[in-house]
Every structure is written in structure tokens, then in C-alpha cells.
Motif scaffolding. Structure first.
Motif, PDB file in Angstrom:
ATOM      1  N   LYS A   1       1.047  -1.256  -0.085  1.00 51.22           N
ATOM      2  CA  LYS A   1      -0.037  -0.158  -0.352  1.00 51.22           C
ATOM      3  C   LYS A   1       0.831   1.159  -0.225  1.00 51.22           C
ATOM      4  O   LYS A   1       0.665   2.712  -0.769  1.00 51.22           O
ATOM      5  CB  LYS A   1      -0.623  -0.179   0.922  1.00 51.22           C
ATOM      6  CG  LYS A   1      -1.855   0.704   0.918  1.00 51.22           C
ATOM      7  CD  LYS A   1      -2.738   0.935   0.461  1.00 51.22           C
ATOM      8  CE  LYS A   1      -3.639   2.208   0.195  1.00 51.22           C
ATOM      9  NZ  LYS A   1      -5.387   1.792  -0.693  1.00 51.22           N
ATOM     10  N   TYR A   2       1.686   0.934   0.734  1.00 51.70           N
ATOM     11  CA  TYR A   2       2.853   2.061   0.550  1.00 51.70           C
ATOM     12  C   TYR A   2       3.223   2.389  -0.807  1.00 51.70           C
ATOM     13  O   TYR A   2       3.256   3.778  -1.391  1.00 51.70           O
ATOM     14  CB  TYR A   2       3.561   1.770   1.549  1.00 51.70           C
ATOM     15  CG  TYR A   2       4.850   2.910   1.857  1.00 51.70           C
ATOM     16  CD1 TYR A   2       5.329   4.291   2.466  1.00 51.70           C
ATOM     17  CD2 TYR A   2       6.069   3.025   0.565  1.00 51.70           C
ATOM     18  CE1 TYR A   2       5.780   5.251   2.263  1.00 51.70           C
ATOM     19  CE2 TYR A   2       7.451   4.381   0.259  1.00 51.70           C
ATOM     20  CZ  TYR A   2       7.013   5.049   1.239  1.00 51.70           C
ATOM     21  OH  TYR A   2       8.327   6.231   1.433  1.00 51.70           O
ATOM     22  N   ALA A   3       3.699   1.125  -1.727  1.00 49.01           N
ATOM     23  CA  ALA A   3       4.395   1.639  -2.963  1.00 49.01           C
ATOM     24  C   ALA A   3       3.304   2.690  -3.795  1.00 49.01           C
ATOM     25  O   ALA A   3       3.602   3.368  -4.822  1.00 49.01           O
ATOM     26  CB  ALA A   3       4.326   0.416  -3.370  1.00 49.01           C
ATOM     27  N   TYR A   4       1.922   1.465  -3.496  1.00 47.54           N
ATOM     28  CA  TYR A   4       0.974   2.601  -4.038  1.00 47.54           C
ATOM     29  C   TYR A   4       0.973   3.633  -3.819  1.00 47.54           C
ATOM     30  O   TYR A   4       0.266   4.950  -4.990  1.00 47.54           O
ATOM     31  CB  TYR A   4      -0.643   1.432  -3.531  1.00 47.54           C
ATOM     32  CG  TYR A   4      -1.492   2.415  -4.421  1.00 47.54           C
ATOM     33  CD1 TYR A   4      -1.985   1.833  -5.959  1.00 47.54           C
ATOM     34  CD2 TYR A   4      -2.627   3.255  -3.879  1.00 47.54           C
ATOM     35  CE1 TYR A   4      -3.295   2.670  -6.064  1.00 47.54           C
ATOM     36  CE2 TYR A   4      -3.173   3.781  -4.337  1.00 47.54           C
ATOM     37  CZ  TYR A   4      -4.083   3.367  -5.531  1.00 47.54           C
ATOM     38  OH  TYR A   4      -5.464   4.114  -6.441  1.00 47.54           O
ATOM     39  N   ASN A   5       0.592   4.471  -3.115  1.00 43.15           N
ATOM     40  CA  ASN A   5       0.340   5.288  -1.892  1.00 43.15           C
ATOM     41  C   ASN A   5       1.517   6.539  -3.120  1.00 43.15           C
ATOM     42  O   ASN A   5       1.278   7.969  -2.935  1.00 43.15           O
ATOM     43  CB  ASN A   5       0.428   5.784  -0.580  1.00 43.15           C
ATOM     44  CG  ASN A   5      -0.864   5.226  -0.377  1.00 43.15           C
ATOM     45  OD1 ASN A   5      -2.059   5.440  -1.030  1.00 43.15           O
ATOM     46  ND2 ASN A   5      -1.111   4.951   0.743  1.00 43.15           N
ATOM     47  N   THR A   6       3.063   6.400  -2.868  1.00 45.74           N
ATOM     48  CA  THR A   6       3.932   6.952  -3.342  1.00 45.74           C
ATOM     49  C   THR A   6       3.606   7.170  -5.044  1.00 45.74           C
ATOM     50  O   THR A   6       4.174   8.426  -5.056  1.00 45.74           O
ATOM     51  CB  THR A   6       5.316   6.137  -3.229  1.00 45.74           C
ATOM     52  OG1 THR A   6       5.878   5.962  -1.968  1.00 45.74           O
ATOM     53  CG2 THR A   6       6.701   7.036  -4.015  1.00 45.74           C
ATOM     54  N   VAL A   7       3.401   5.772  -5.803  1.00 52.08           N
ATOM     55  CA  VAL A   7       3.106   5.884  -6.994  1.00 52.08           C
ATOM     56  C   VAL A   7       2.350   7.495  -7.056  1.00 52.08           C
ATOM     57  O   VAL A   7       1.826   8.364  -8.239  1.00 52.08           O
ATOM     58  CB  VAL A   7       2.531   4.852  -7.681  1.00 52.08           C
ATOM     59  CG1 VAL A   7       2.717   4.955  -8.969  1.00 52.08           C
ATOM     60  CG2 VAL A   7       4.222   4.437  -7.610  1.00 52.08           C
ATOM     61  N   MET A   8       0.852   7.689  -6.275  1.00 52.91           N
ATOM     62  CA  MET A   8      -0.588   8.285  -5.908  1.00 52.91           C
ATOM     63  C   MET A   8       0.427   9.211  -6.303  1.00 52.91           C
ATOM     64  O   MET A   8      -0.060  10.369  -6.969  1.00 52.91           O
ATOM     65  CB  MET A   8      -1.427   7.441  -5.720  1.00 52.91           C
ATOM     66  CG  MET A   8      -1.935   6.033  -6.212  1.00 52.91           C
ATOM     67  SD  MET A   8      -2.303   6.432  -8.207  1.00 52.91           S
ATOM     68  CE  MET A   8      -3.971   7.268  -8.545  1.00 52.91           C
ATOM     69  N   ASP A   9       0.668   9.269  -5.320  1.00 55.91           N
ATOM     70  CA  ASP A   9       1.285  11.080  -4.514  1.00 55.91           C
ATOM     71  C   ASP A   9       2.366  11.846  -5.940  1.00 55.91           C
ATOM     72  O   ASP A   9       2.682  12.850  -5.938  1.00 55.91           O
ATOM     73  CB  ASP A   9       2.526  11.311  -3.742  1.00 55.91           C
ATOM     74  CG  ASP A   9       2.584  12.385  -3.248  1.00 55.91           C
ATOM     75  OD1 ASP A   9       2.388  13.020  -2.425  1.00 55.91           O
ATOM     76  OD2 ASP A   9       4.263  12.564  -3.388  1.00 55.91           O
ATOM     77  N   LYS A  10       3.465  10.942  -6.797  1.00 52.95           N
ATOM     78  CA  LYS A  10       4.168  11.113  -7.993  1.00 52.95           C
ATOM     79  C   LYS A  10       3.164  11.057  -8.965  1.00 52.95           C
ATOM     80  O   LYS A  10       3.375  13.170  -9.652  1.00 52.95           O
ATOM     81  CB  LYS A  10       5.324  10.294  -7.970  1.00 52.95           C
ATOM     82  CG  LYS A  10       6.258   9.656  -7.047  1.00 52.95           C
ATOM     83  CD  LYS A  10       7.756  11.248  -6.846  1.00 52.95           C
ATOM     84  CE  LYS A  10       8.600  10.725  -5.888  1.00 52.95           C
ATOM     85  NZ  LYS A  10       8.412  11.695  -5.715  1.00 52.95           N
ATOM     86  N   ILE A  11       2.212  10.396  -9.207  1.00 46.95           N
ATOM     87  CA  ILE A  11       0.946  11.332 -10.502  1.00 46.95           C
ATOM     88  C   ILE A  11       0.503  12.409  -9.812  1.00 46.95           C
ATOM     89  O   ILE A  11       0.673  13.724 -10.876  1.00 46.95           O
ATOM     90  CB  ILE A  11      -0.128  10.032 -10.331  1.00 46.95           C
ATOM     91  CG1 ILE A  11       1.283   9.047 -11.410  1.00 46.95           C
ATOM     92  CG2 ILE A  11      -0.866  10.801 -11.488  1.00 46.95           C
ATOM     93  CD1 ILE A  11      -0.449   7.707 -10.898  1.00 46.95           C
ATOM     94  N   ARG A  12      -0.065  12.890  -8.884  1.00 43.90           N
ATOM     95  CA  ARG A  12      -0.818  13.628  -8.948  1.00 43.90           C
ATOM     96  C   ARG A  12      -0.159  14.959  -8.440  1.00 43.90           C
ATOM     97  O   ARG A  12      -0.136  16.438  -8.736  1.00 43.90           O
ATOM     98  CB  ARG A  12      -1.450  14.145  -7.338  1.00 43.90           C
ATOM     99  CG  ARG A  12      -2.715  12.885  -7.505  1.00 43.90           C
ATOM    100  CD  ARG A  12      -3.207  13.090  -5.816  1.00 43.90           C
ATOM    101  NE  ARG A  12      -3.954  12.205  -5.383  1.00 43.90           N
ATOM    102  CZ  ARG A  12      -3.402  10.885  -4.727  1.00 43.90           C
ATOM    103  NH1 ARG A  12      -2.135  11.267  -4.324  1.00 43.90           N
ATOM    104  NH2 ARG A  12      -3.737  10.150  -4.049  1.00 43.90           N
ATOM    105  N   SER A  13       1.886  15.221  -8.627  1.00 44.95           N
ATOM    106  CA  SER A  13       2.529  16.051  -8.435  1.00 44.95           C
ATOM    107  C   SER A  13       3.055  16.319  -9.876  1.00 44.95           C
ATOM    108  O   SER A  13       2.927  17.735  -9.713  1.00 44.95           O
ATOM    109  CB  SER A  13       3.829  15.257  -7.396  1.00 44.95           C
ATOM    110  OG  SER A  13       4.766  14.564  -7.987  1.00 44.95           O
ATOM    111  N   LYS A  14       2.873  15.513 -10.126  1.00 42.19           N
ATOM    112  CA  LYS A  14       3.729  15.814 -11.531  1.00 42.19           C
ATOM    113  C   LYS A  14       2.081  16.191 -12.878  1.00 42.19           C
ATOM    114  O   LYS A  14       2.487  16.331 -13.960  1.00 42.19           O
ATOM    115  CB  LYS A  14       4.145  14.694 -12.847  1.00 42.19           C
ATOM    116  CG  LYS A  14       5.431  13.902 -11.902  1.00 42.19           C
ATOM    117  CD  LYS A  14       5.910  15.086 -11.729  1.00 42.19           C
ATOM    118  CE  LYS A  14       7.260  14.407 -11.820  1.00 42.19           C
ATOM    119  NZ  LYS A  14       8.394  15.546 -11.002  1.00 42.19           N
ATOM    120  N   GLY A  15       0.879  15.945 -12.535  1.00 38.52           N
ATOM    121  CA  GLY A  15      -0.035  16.932 -13.242  1.00 38.52           C
ATOM    122  C   GLY A  15      -1.505  16.128 -14.259  1.00 38.52           C
ATOM    123  O   GLY A  15      -1.457  16.731 -14.838  1.00 38.52           O
TER     124      GLY A  15
END
Length: 135
Positions: A99-113
């Protein structure tokens, strides 16, 4: 003889880890300057932790900082945790790290717009995410 075992991880973002714990409904306490936390081990041994993860039994799981590589590790008397919860160390850690890996990817996705178009999980729990970004 200590029964505490540390589990090394690649977890490096405490905020994403705390969000992950909330997503998984894992109740935790956080230490601060005025509130040092310890978890219990066999034979009344204790270890100081940054986060105390509640397990539903008298043995908790702790999160500590590995200052050598700035990652967070899980520490516990795993025999006590497994006996008290019937959840293995491997299952417990895998659930959090996935779940941490998933949340890290989602955080990067959002931060890149990027915008999430769709998200699917297959029978082997592989996640497929379709993204788009308008320029």
C-alpha cells in the motif's frame, strides 16, 4: 536475550507511511518531544519507537528511523505479535509495503499534474493505472 527483530524497508517518506496506515485502518500513536513511545517485548523488554502500531494484542509493532540510509524500519517481538493476532510478520509487512508503494506512485502522479482515467486490479493484485495530462 532480546526477542525484538527489525525489518528493513525502502520506506523513506513518513507522511506517506502514516497515510498508508490510515488507509489500512491501522491505528497508531506518534511520539513527539514530550511523548516518547515504547513497545513491549518478551520478558518486559521495551524499545523506543517513532510510531507505535496497534495490533489488537499486548504486543505492538514499532517504526524506527534507520539514520544510516534515512529509511524506516519495523521492529517488534514478532513471536508475540503473531501469537496474539494470528497474522504473520511477512503478511503484516507485505500489506503495508504494498500500500505504501501504491500511495508513493499516486503521490508522484498527482505532483506531476496527471489525472487518473482508470484504475484496475487483476486477480493477482497487480494494479493498472491509465493516466492523462492536458498540456
Amino acid at each position: 536475550m532480546s526477542h525484538f527483530t527489525k525489518i528493513k524497508t525502502n520506506i523513506s517518506n513518513l507522511n506517506i507511511l502514516k497515510q498508508t496506515l490510515k488507509d489500512l485502518n491501522i491505528v497508531y500513536n506518534e511520539s513527539d518531544i514530550n511523548n516518547k513511545l515504547t513497545i513491549k517485548g518478551w520478558n518486559n523488554e521495551n524499545v523506543e519507537v517513532l510510531l507505535e502500531l496497534k495490533t489488537g494484542c499486548s504486543y505492538g509493532v514499532g517504526v524506527v528511523l534507520n539514520e544510516e540510509n534515512n529509511t524506516y524500519e519495523f521492529v517488534a517481538d514478532w513471536w508475540g505479535v503473531e501469537t496474539g493476532t494470528e497474522v504473520t510478520q511477512e503478511d503484516y509487512i507485505n500489506k503495508i509495503t504494498q500500500k505504501y508503494a501504491y500511495n508513493t506512485v499516486m503521490d508522484k502522479i498527482r505532483s506531476k499534474g496527471y489525472e487518473i482515467v482508470s484504475e484496475d486490479v487483476d486477480e493477482e493484485t497487480n494494479v493498472k493505472i491509465v493516466l492523462r495530462k492536458w498540456e
